[in-house]
Design a protein around this motif. Sequence first.
Motif, PDB file in Angstrom:
ATOM      1  N   GLU A  32       0.843  -1.150  -0.062  1.00  0.00           N
ATOM      2  CA  GLU A  32       0.025   0.019  -0.007  1.00  0.00           C
ATOM      3  C   GLU A  32       0.767   1.164  -0.111  1.00  0.00           C
ATOM      4  N   LYS A  33       2.228   1.298  -0.430  1.00  0.00           N
ATOM      5  CA  LYS A  33       2.891   2.454  -0.422  1.00  0.00           C
ATOM      6  C   LYS A  33       2.574   3.059  -1.666  1.00  0.00           C
ATOM      7  N   ALA A  34       3.528   4.081  -2.159  1.00  0.00           N
ATOM      8  CA  ALA A  34       3.176   4.943  -3.185  1.00  0.00           C
ATOM      9  C   ALA A  34       3.230   4.194  -4.561  1.00  0.00           C
ATOM     10  N   ASN A  35       4.185   3.417  -4.481  1.00  0.00           N
ATOM     11  CA  ASN A  35       4.522   2.868  -5.800  1.00  0.00           C
ATOM     12  C   ASN A  35       4.221   1.067  -5.408  1.00  0.00           C
ATOM     13  N   PRO A  36       3.378   0.556  -5.195  1.00  0.00           N
ATOM     14  CA  PRO A  36       3.003  -0.586  -4.514  1.00  0.00           C
ATOM     15  C   PRO A  36       3.857  -1.821  -5.448  1.00  0.00           C
ATOM     16  N   VAL A  37       4.147  -2.678  -4.527  1.00  0.00           N
ATOM     17  CA  VAL A  37       4.482  -4.139  -5.212  1.00  0.00           C
ATOM     18  C   VAL A  37       3.345  -4.658  -6.027  1.00  0.00           C
ATOM     19  N   ARG A  38       3.283  -5.517  -6.997  1.00  0.00           N
ATOM     20  CA  ARG A  38       2.297  -6.122  -7.476  1.00  0.00           C
ATOM     21  C   ARG A  38       2.602  -7.626  -6.849  1.00  0.00           C
ATOM     22  N   LEU A  39       1.378  -8.068  -6.253  1.00  0.00           N
ATOM     23  CA  LEU A  39       1.371  -9.381  -5.689  1.00  0.00           C
ATOM     24  C   LEU A  39       0.252 -10.311  -6.452  1.00  0.00           C
ATOM     25  N   TRP A  40       0.618 -11.593  -6.893  1.00  0.00           N
ATOM     26  CA  TRP A  40       0.018 -12.441  -7.307  1.00  0.00           C
ATOM     27  C   TRP A  40      -0.038 -13.730  -6.638  1.00  0.00           C
ATOM     28  N   ALA A  41      -0.980 -14.268  -5.883  1.00  0.00           N
ATOM     29  CA  ALA A  41      -0.662 -15.255  -5.012  1.00  0.00           C
ATOM     30  C   ALA A  41      -1.806 -16.349  -5.533  1.00  0.00           C
ATOM     31  N   VAL A  42      -1.159 -17.533  -5.563  1.00  0.00           N
ATOM     32  CA  VAL A  42      -2.249 -18.745  -5.509  1.00  0.00           C
ATOM     33  C   VAL A  42      -2.325 -19.427  -4.203  1.00  0.00           C
ATOM     34  N   VAL A  43      -3.221 -19.758  -3.521  1.00  0.00           N
ATOM     35  CA  VAL A  43      -3.363 -20.407  -2.064  1.00  0.00           C
ATOM     36  C   VAL A  43      -4.328 -21.553  -2.347  1.00  0.00           C
ATOM     37  N   ASP A  44      -3.681 -22.697  -1.878  1.00  0.00           N
ATOM     38  CA  ASP A  44      -4.310 -23.867  -1.902  1.00  0.00           C
ATOM     39  C   ASP A  44      -5.549 -24.045  -0.908  1.00  0.00           C
ATOM     40  N   GLU A  45      -6.668 -24.418  -1.382  1.00  0.00           N
ATOM     41  CA  GLU A  45      -7.968 -24.604  -0.367  1.00  0.00           C
ATOM     42  C   GLU A  45      -7.575 -24.930   1.039  1.00  0.00           C
ATOM     43  N   SER A  46      -6.747 -25.841   1.168  1.00  0.00           N
ATOM     44  CA  SER A  46      -6.403 -26.338   2.353  1.00  0.00           C
ATOM     45  C   SER A  46      -5.986 -25.487   3.298  1.00  0.00           C
ATOM     46  N   ALA A  47      -5.109 -24.469   2.738  1.00  0.00           N
ATOM     47  CA  ALA A  47      -4.642 -23.411   3.874  1.00  0.00           C
ATOM     48  C   ALA A  47      -5.719 -22.569   4.117  1.00  0.00           C
ATOM     49  N   LEU A  48      -6.931 -22.573   3.253  1.00  0.00           N
ATOM     50  CA  LEU A  48      -8.005 -21.701   3.553  1.00  0.00           C
ATOM     51  C   LEU A  48      -9.057 -22.148   4.701  1.00  0.00           C
ATOM     52  N   ARG A  49      -8.845 -23.472   4.702  1.00  0.00           N
ATOM     53  CA  ARG A  49      -9.820 -24.137   5.584  1.00  0.00           C
ATOM     54  C   ARG A  49      -9.372 -24.776   6.781  1.00  0.00           C
ATOM     55  N   ARG A  50      -8.043 -24.435   7.127  1.00  0.00           N
ATOM     56  CA  ARG A  50      -7.239 -24.877   8.347  1.00  0.00           C
ATOM     57  C   ARG A  50      -7.520 -23.745   9.136  1.00  0.00           C
ATOM     58  N   PRO A  51      -8.216 -24.067  10.196  1.00  0.00           N
ATOM     59  CA  PRO A  51      -8.538 -22.819  11.261  1.00  0.00           C
ATOM     60  C   PRO A  51      -7.485 -22.381  12.096  1.00  0.00           C
ATOM     61  N   ILE A  52      -6.246 -21.925  11.580  1.00  0.00           N
ATOM     62  CA  ILE A  52      -5.218 -21.357  12.416  1.00  0.00           C
ATOM     63  C   ILE A  52      -5.709 -20.189  13.363  1.00  0.00           C
ATOM     64  N   GLY A  53      -5.448 -20.334  14.441  1.00  0.00           N
ATOM     65  CA  GLY A  53      -6.020 -19.193  15.381  1.00  0.00           C
ATOM     66  C   GLY A  53      -7.348 -19.492  16.063  1.00  0.00           C
ATOM     67  N   GLY A  54      -7.975 -20.474  15.566  1.00  0.00           N
ATOM     68  CA  GLY A  54      -9.289 -20.518  15.782  1.00  0.00           C
ATOM     69  C   GLY A  54     -10.240 -20.197  14.660  1.00  0.00           C
ATOM     70  N   VAL A  55     -11.689 -20.736  14.670  1.00  0.00           N
ATOM     71  CA  VAL A  55     -12.612 -20.243  13.662  1.00  0.00           C
ATOM     72  C   VAL A  55     -12.869 -18.604  13.673  1.00  0.00           C
ATOM     73  N   LYS A  56     -12.912 -18.158  14.662  1.00  0.00           N
ATOM     74  CA  LYS A  56     -13.297 -16.654  14.540  1.00  0.00           C
ATOM     75  C   LYS A  56     -11.970 -15.899  13.835  1.00  0.00           C
ATOM     76  N   ALA A  57     -10.862 -16.361  14.117  1.00  0.00           N
ATOM     77  CA  ALA A  57      -9.809 -15.465  13.611  1.00  0.00           C
ATOM     78  C   ALA A  57      -9.577 -15.866  12.075  1.00  0.00           C
ATOM     79  N   MET A  58     -10.064 -17.238  11.850  1.00  0.00           N
ATOM     80  CA  MET A  58      -9.943 -17.737  10.471  1.00  0.00           C
ATOM     81  C   MET A  58     -10.881 -17.104   9.614  1.00  0.00           C
TER      82      MET A  58
END
Length: 290
Positions: free
Chosen positions: A165-191
């Motif tokens: 979010e700086k003046a000339n920000p980096v371009r980020l292109w991320a591919v994330v496996d679904e398993s990383a998004l379903r693993r409730p790290i920190g608990g359900v609320k945090a996830m």
Amino acid sequence: MTESGAQSGPTALRIILGAHLRRMREAAGISRSDAGWEIRSSESKVSRMELGRVGFKERDVSDLLTLYGLDDGEERERLLALAREANNPGWWHRYGDVLPSWFHSYLGLEAAAAMIRTYELQFVPGLLQTEDYVRAVVQLGRGLIPAEEVDRRVALRVNRQSILEKANPVRLWAVVDESALRRPIGGVKAMVQQLEHLMEMAQLPNVTLQVMPFKTGGHAATGGAYSILRFPEQDLPDIVYIEHLTSALYLDKLEDLDQYTATMEALCVAAPPPNKTHDILFDIRKDLER
């Protein structure tokens, strides 16, 4: 260079200057051994300098420029100024007590990158993590660690995210496996909060997020998570970064870059397009809240 040394980071500046010195030495037909003798050091020291793996003494750079026959005063001063800038510590040096030594180089490259492409299998990408998620990740496998150390590790990760979010920000292109998004790290609320944050970040014009769903089956990235960093400076090649538990690999050989880039392209094609990401994240969030 396109920006100041403070913007590019010391690691990138060392690599740029080292590569420039190597080209000058080769053009002058001088061996690393003779260059090492000139600066009262060794062939291996010159090799490390040319690879950007050590800091530069201004006197050494000056002596090498003389040896290589540089008589352009303006160019000489530019390179000496680059050597001085390359020795300035990055903002992350104050976190040295909680930062593995092998990770310093990556932070310098991350701060200098124009584009970062990443594939993540186990975790949400670090640049997109919420504070609660970071806090939970920091404590994984470490047992009880002092609260102050946890806070400093969290602060380090959050500070890194400013490049999005700086003046000339980096371009980020991320591919994330679904398993990383379903693993409730920190608990359900945090996830759930993490998923909502991903939905928000994916709206940024410089962030592209794709989810690799379970139903895709097998895919090209069988070796695990990795990142590819691209830089605005023409002197810097793309770099593949692969992190291990206690170390990391940095690959910049053309054959490695070609293979990892082709794999990243295959991942982006195999995953649903970015305009489907919001709906996928929304569905995962609903499942977690049940």
